[in-house]
Design a protein around this motif. Structure first.
Motif, PDB file in Angstrom:
ATOM      1  N   GLY A 159      16.969 -64.402  82.181  1.00 15.50           N
ATOM      2  CA  GLY A 159      17.725 -63.853  83.298  1.00 15.50           C
ATOM      3  C   GLY A 159      18.468 -62.584  82.972  1.00 15.50           C
ATOM      4  N   ILE A 160      17.939 -61.753  82.062  1.00 14.34           N
ATOM      5  CA  ILE A 160      18.642 -60.518  81.727  1.00 14.34           C
ATOM      6  C   ILE A 160      17.852 -59.275  82.093  1.00 14.34           C
ATOM      7  N   LEU A 161      16.537 -59.274  81.871  1.00 14.07           N
ATOM      8  CA  LEU A 161      15.771 -58.063  82.159  1.00 14.07           C
ATOM      9  C   LEU A 161      15.797 -57.725  83.641  1.00 14.07           C
ATOM     10  N   HIS A 162      15.920 -58.737  84.498  1.00 12.60           N
ATOM     11  CA  HIS A 162      15.970 -58.426  85.929  1.00 12.60           C
ATOM     12  C   HIS A 162      17.307 -57.815  86.339  1.00 12.60           C
ATOM     13  N   HIS A 163      18.289 -57.812  85.460  1.00 11.97           N
ATOM     14  CA  HIS A 163      19.543 -57.120  85.750  1.00 11.97           C
ATOM     15  C   HIS A 163      19.586 -55.724  85.128  1.00 11.97           C
ATOM     16  N   LEU A 164      18.456 -55.280  84.614  1.00 13.75           N
ATOM     17  CA  LEU A 164      18.287 -53.884  84.210  1.00 13.75           C
ATOM     18  C   LEU A 164      17.500 -53.187  85.304  1.00 13.75           C
ATOM     19  N   ASN A 165      18.057 -52.125  85.849  1.00 15.22           N
ATOM     20  CA  ASN A 165      17.344 -51.358  86.853  1.00 15.22           C
ATOM     21  C   ASN A 165      16.199 -50.585  86.198  1.00 15.22           C
ATOM     22  N   ASP A 166      15.253 -50.157  86.999  1.00  9.35           N
ATOM     23  CA  ASP A 166      14.070 -49.503  86.450  1.00  9.35           C
ATOM     24  C   ASP A 166      14.425 -48.289  85.603  1.00  9.35           C
ATOM     25  N   ASP A 167      15.449 -47.535  86.018  1.00  8.35           N
ATOM     26  CA  ASP A 167      15.796 -46.319  85.277  1.00  8.35           C
ATOM     27  C   ASP A 167      16.545 -46.612  83.971  1.00  8.35           C
ATOM     28  N   GLU A 168      16.828 -47.880  83.693  1.00  4.65           N
ATOM     29  CA  GLU A 168      17.460 -48.256  82.430  1.00  4.65           C
ATOM     30  C   GLU A 168      16.446 -48.652  81.360  1.00  4.65           C
ATOM     31  N   GLY A 169      15.177 -48.582  81.685  1.00  5.87           N
ATOM     32  CA  GLY A 169      14.130 -48.771  80.699  1.00  5.87           C
ATOM     33  C   GLY A 169      13.946 -50.184  80.186  1.00  5.87           C
ATOM     34  N   GLY A 171      11.330 -52.002  80.086  1.00  3.62           N
ATOM     35  CA  GLY A 171      10.098 -52.100  79.307  1.00  3.62           C
ATOM     36  C   GLY A 171      10.255 -51.575  77.905  1.00  3.62           C
ATOM     37  N   GLU A 172      10.935 -50.442  77.779  1.00  4.78           N
ATOM     38  CA  GLU A 172      11.162 -49.851  76.456  1.00  4.78           C
ATOM     39  C   GLU A 172      12.083 -50.735  75.618  1.00  4.78           C
ATOM     40  N   ILE A 189      11.005 -65.511  78.139  1.00  2.00           N
ATOM     41  CA  ILE A 189      11.562 -64.691  79.217  1.00  2.00           C
ATOM     42  C   ILE A 189      11.580 -65.501  80.498  1.00  2.00           C
ATOM     43  N   SER A 190      12.693 -65.407  81.236  1.00  2.00           N
ATOM     44  CA  SER A 190      12.715 -65.819  82.634  1.00  2.00           C
ATOM     45  C   SER A 190      13.181 -64.624  83.446  1.00  2.00           C
ATOM     46  N   HIS A 191      12.615 -64.467  84.639  1.00  2.00           N
ATOM     47  CA  HIS A 191      12.827 -63.224  85.381  1.00  2.00           C
ATOM     48  C   HIS A 191      12.644 -63.480  86.871  1.00  2.00           C
ATOM     49  N   PHE A 192      13.495 -62.853  87.698  1.00  2.00           N
ATOM     50  CA  PHE A 192      13.287 -62.876  89.141  1.00  2.00           C
ATOM     51  C   PHE A 192      11.875 -62.365  89.454  1.00  2.00           C
ATOM     52  N   HIS A 193      11.195 -63.034  90.386  1.00  2.00           N
ATOM     53  CA  HIS A 193       9.776 -62.771  90.611  1.00  2.00           C
ATOM     54  C   HIS A 193       9.480 -62.524  92.076  1.00  2.00           C
ATOM     55  N   THR A 224       7.011 -57.903  89.915  1.00  2.56           N
ATOM     56  CA  THR A 224       5.722 -58.551  90.098  1.00  2.56           C
ATOM     57  C   THR A 224       5.291 -59.266  88.821  1.00  2.56           C
ATOM     58  N   THR A 225       4.273 -60.109  88.965  1.00  2.00           N
ATOM     59  CA  THR A 225       3.726 -60.809  87.801  1.00  2.00           C
ATOM     60  C   THR A 225       3.298 -59.828  86.728  1.00  2.00           C
ATOM     61  N   GLY A 226       2.614 -58.748  87.131  1.00  4.30           N
ATOM     62  CA  GLY A 226       2.154 -57.769  86.151  1.00  4.30           C
ATOM     63  C   GLY A 226       3.296 -57.080  85.429  1.00  4.30           C
ATOM     64  N   GLU A 227       4.342 -56.745  86.162  1.00  4.59           N
ATOM     65  CA  GLU A 227       5.495 -56.090  85.536  1.00  4.59           C
ATOM     66  C   GLU A 227       6.159 -57.012  84.520  1.00  4.59           C
ATOM     67  N   ILE A 228       6.309 -58.272  84.866  1.00  4.57           N
ATOM     68  CA  ILE A 228       6.957 -59.221  83.948  1.00  4.57           C
ATOM     69  C   ILE A 228       6.048 -59.490  82.754  1.00  4.57           C
ATOM     70  N   ARG A 229       4.763 -59.644  83.019  1.00  2.00           N
ATOM     71  CA  ARG A 229       3.825 -59.885  81.914  1.00  2.00           C
ATOM     72  C   ARG A 229       3.882 -58.764  80.891  1.00  2.00           C
TER      73      ARG A 229
END
Length: 278
Positions: A159-169, A171-172, A189-193, A224-229
């Motif tokens: 429940g942490i990566l989904h609290h990073l906005n896209d511009d905060e990177g 994936g990196e 990982i658990s993530h809003f989907h 999306t599933t692909g983004e989380i994967r």
């Protein structure tokens, strides 16, 4: 007296906070009226929202028990939130008594309670740090002392990566964390989907929930599933793959989630493979 009268130093009890809201969903007491108001508003939208928090916590328990059962003796829990029942070190040490855990959270309330309730000098440490500043986090004395990155680590990003906005990177950030892990390490990982076109009703529910989080916290991306994967990189996903929370190796600890809630979280555990021979 009410907890609101004595917030820890540095804590603003007039602004809702993700860690405290999650604590409230789990039935904890380390939250304030403003956090409970968010929970109540969420429950008016969907009375079963709290079950996702409980399902996420149950998944954490199953994932940690699985890793410890494989012999992983050290865990890095980034975005650990407030201490609650069945914390990571309690779960892991029920399998491996001397398992080591380093907890990390950037929330002042979580830090105040984490330092007081979770730390011991030998096997458990709490770091007040931020996943967005990995240089400082990975170089923190408690991290360097508590974890040996030359040996397998159980990295927990619940429940942490989904609290990073896209511009905060995000994936990196995930890629760099994967890089520091030794072969044989595991990443959970658990993530809003957002299930997208495959589930139009679920996608609409995800958009509604994302707007709710954006209004209250300015975070909360339903990806999306692909983004989380992609956050798992070239790690090998364990069966059953990236699935709804309750579908990852259920053992009876998971709460019953109604069909409309099931797709709103995705969960998975993956293993870092050994490097290919030259």
């Amino acid at each position: 007296m009410a907890a609101e009268e004595f917030p820890p130093a540095g804590v603003d009890a007039t602004v809702p906070n993700v860690a405290r809201v999650y604590d409230c969903f789990l039935g904890g007491k380390d939250n304030f009226a403003v956090d409970r108001a968010v929970v109540e508003a969420s429950l008016r939208i969907d009375p079963d929202t709290a079950k996702n928090a409980l399902a996420n916590r149950a998944f954490l328990g199953r994932a940690v028990r699985h890793m410890a059962g494989l012999g992983i003796r050290q865990f890095f829990d980034i975005g650990s939130g407030l201490p609650t029942q069945n914390n990571v070190h309690q779960i892991a040490q029920a399998v491996i008594p001397d398992a080591r855990v380093v907890y990390v959270d950037n929330d002042p309330t979580a830090a105040a309670h984490g330092h007081a309730l979770l730390e011991n000098a030998e096997t458990v440490a709490f770091v007040h740090g931020d996943i967005r500043d990995l240089d400082a986090l990975l170089d923190h004395p408690k991290v360097r002392r508590g974890l040996d990155f030359g040996e397998p680590v159980g990295l927990l990003l619940f429940g942490i990566l989904h609290h990073l906005n896209d511009d905060e990177g995000p994936g990196e950030i995930a890629a760099r964390l994967r890089d520091v892990l030794a072969p044989g390490s595991h990443l959970a990982i658990s993530h809003f989907h957002n299930p997208g076109e495959a589930d139009p009703a679920g996608a609409e529910a995800a958009r509604t929930a994302e707007a709710f989080f954006a209004e209250r916290f300015q975070t909360g991306r339903f990806r999306t599933t692909g983004e989380i994967r992609a956050y798992f990189g070239d790690f090998e996903l364990l069966d059953p793959g990236l699935v709804p929370l309750n579908d990852w190796r259920p053992d009876g600890t998971e709460p019953d989630l109604p069909p409309r809630n099931r797709p709103l979280f995705a969960a998975g555990v993956a293993r870092k493979p050994a490097p290919s021979p030259a």
